[in-house]
Design a protein around this motif. Structure first.
Motif, PDB file in Angstrom:
ATOM      1  N   LYS A  19       1.107  -1.959  -0.012  1.00 44.39           N
ATOM      2  CA  LYS A  19      -0.007  -0.021  -0.321  1.00 44.39           C
ATOM      3  C   LYS A  19       0.797   1.060   0.660  1.00 44.39           C
ATOM      4  O   LYS A  19       0.498   2.299  -0.613  1.00 44.39           O
ATOM      5  N   THR A  20       2.015   1.469   1.109  1.00 42.96           N
ATOM      6  CA  THR A  20       2.696   3.059   0.743  1.00 42.96           C
ATOM      7  C   THR A  20       3.582   2.532   0.087  1.00 42.96           C
ATOM      8  O   THR A  20       3.657   3.898  -0.455  1.00 42.96           O
ATOM      9  N   THR A  21       4.339   1.596  -0.397  1.00 41.68           N
ATOM     10  CA  THR A  21       4.863   1.675  -2.476  1.00 41.68           C
ATOM     11  C   THR A  21       4.067   2.501  -2.845  1.00 41.68           C
ATOM     12  O   THR A  21       4.226   2.930  -4.006  1.00 41.68           O
ATOM     13  N   PRO A  38       6.925  -0.086   7.355  1.00 44.55           N
ATOM     14  CA  PRO A  38       5.592  -0.469   7.470  1.00 44.55           C
ATOM     15  C   PRO A  38       5.164   0.821   8.442  1.00 44.55           C
ATOM     16  O   PRO A  38       5.074   1.109   8.891  1.00 44.55           O
ATOM     17  N   THR A  39       4.112   0.776   8.103  1.00 45.71           N
ATOM     18  CA  THR A  39       2.821   1.986   8.719  1.00 45.71           C
ATOM     19  C   THR A  39       2.610   1.052   9.464  1.00 45.71           C
ATOM     20  O   THR A  39       1.930   0.859  10.377  1.00 45.71           O
ATOM     21  N   ILE A  40       2.596   2.726  10.822  1.00 50.40           N
ATOM     22  CA  ILE A  40       2.028   1.835  12.387  1.00 50.40           C
ATOM     23  C   ILE A  40       0.902   3.111  12.133  1.00 50.40           C
ATOM     24  O   ILE A  40       1.336   4.257  12.189  1.00 50.40           O
ATOM     25  N   PHE A  57      -6.459   8.156   2.957  1.00 53.11           N
ATOM     26  CA  PHE A  57      -5.675   7.196   4.237  1.00 53.11           C
ATOM     27  C   PHE A  57      -5.355   5.970   3.486  1.00 53.11           C
ATOM     28  O   PHE A  57      -5.761   5.193   3.951  1.00 53.11           O
ATOM     29  N   ASP A  58      -3.762   6.212   4.478  1.00 54.31           N
ATOM     30  CA  ASP A  58      -2.685   5.229   3.435  1.00 54.31           C
ATOM     31  C   ASP A  58      -3.153   4.496   5.146  1.00 54.31           C
ATOM     32  O   ASP A  58      -2.370   3.614   6.896  1.00 54.31           O
ATOM     33  N   MET A  59      -3.309   3.046   5.402  1.00 52.17           N
ATOM     34  CA  MET A  59      -4.048   2.357   6.486  1.00 52.17           C
ATOM     35  C   MET A  59      -2.723   1.307   6.639  1.00 52.17           C
ATOM     36  O   MET A  59      -2.358   0.528   5.945  1.00 52.17           O
TER      37      MET A  59
HETATM   38 MG    MG Z   1       2.270   0.816   4.977  1.00 53.78          MG
END
Ligand code: MG
Ligand code: GTP
Length: 171
Positions: A19-21, A38-40, A57-59
């Motif tokens: 997702k974040t990438t 990794p997203t916190i 909203f990058d969950m």
């Molecule tokens: Mg992420």
């Protein structure tokens, strides 16, 4: 110039799906992060297309944070759902999370566009987008526009096809 229409997008999917990438690749190059971790919790990101201005909203997809997702459903006007096409073992977990999302009262009766990325298509044993779509039973989604694209978020492949579709379906 004209102000672009603003759209809130929820980026959902299991941890490590990319997702974040993906979101990072869609941001202007001067705003892109070099290292993705990794997203916190979640992170709010922005990117623009020719006609729209997206707030994402990058969950985090980690199990312990997935209970945060539903608090943002009301605000979401579109959803990007990311699947790791190489993670066959957790495809059933991804389906469970998708089904929970689709049955949530804040999502269930709304005609919001759903864009799926069958990500990590570069992996040798990656499932095709068609196969991912079958395993997630996407053909059962009748009341929302949806689209699935194979992507390689590291190389940035397949992302614009998806975002073009999203732009055309956020009215
Ligand atoms: Mg992420
Ligand atoms: P959480 O924030 O924990 O929910 O994970 P995430 O979905 O945001 O995943 P993230 O973007 O942090 O990516 C996880 C790992 O997968 C990173 O090491 C990425 O470099 C890698 N990755 C992302 N997309 C791809 C892809 O298309 N192909 C390959 N081979 N690796 C990818």
């Amino acid at each position: 110039g004209l102000k672009k229409k603003e759209v809130n997008v929820l980026c959902l999917g299991l941890d490590n799906s990319g997702k974040t990438t993906i979101i990072n690749q869609l941001k202007p190059s001067n705003a892109q992060a070099q290292d993705i971790v990794p997203t916190i919790g979640f992170s709010i990101e922005k990117f623009k297309t020719s006609s729209l201005s997206f707030t994402v909203f990058d969950m985090s997809g980690q199990g312990r944070y997935r209970n945060l997702w539903e608090h943002y459903y009301k605000e979401g006007q579109a959803i990007i759902f990311v699947i790791d096409s190489g993670d066959k073992l957790r495809m059933v977990v991804a389906k469970e999370e998708l089904d929970t999302l689709l049955n949530h009262p804040d999502i269930k009766h709304r005609r919001i566009p759903l864009l799926f990325f069958a990500n990590k298509m570069d992996l040798r044993d990656a499932l095709s987008a068609v196969k991912v779509s079958q395993l997630l039973c996407l053909e059962n989604i009748k009341d929302k526009p949806w689209h699935i694209c194979a992507s390689d978020a590291v190389k940035g492949e397949g992302l614009l096809e998806g975002v073009d579709w999203l732009q055309g379906n956020c009215i």
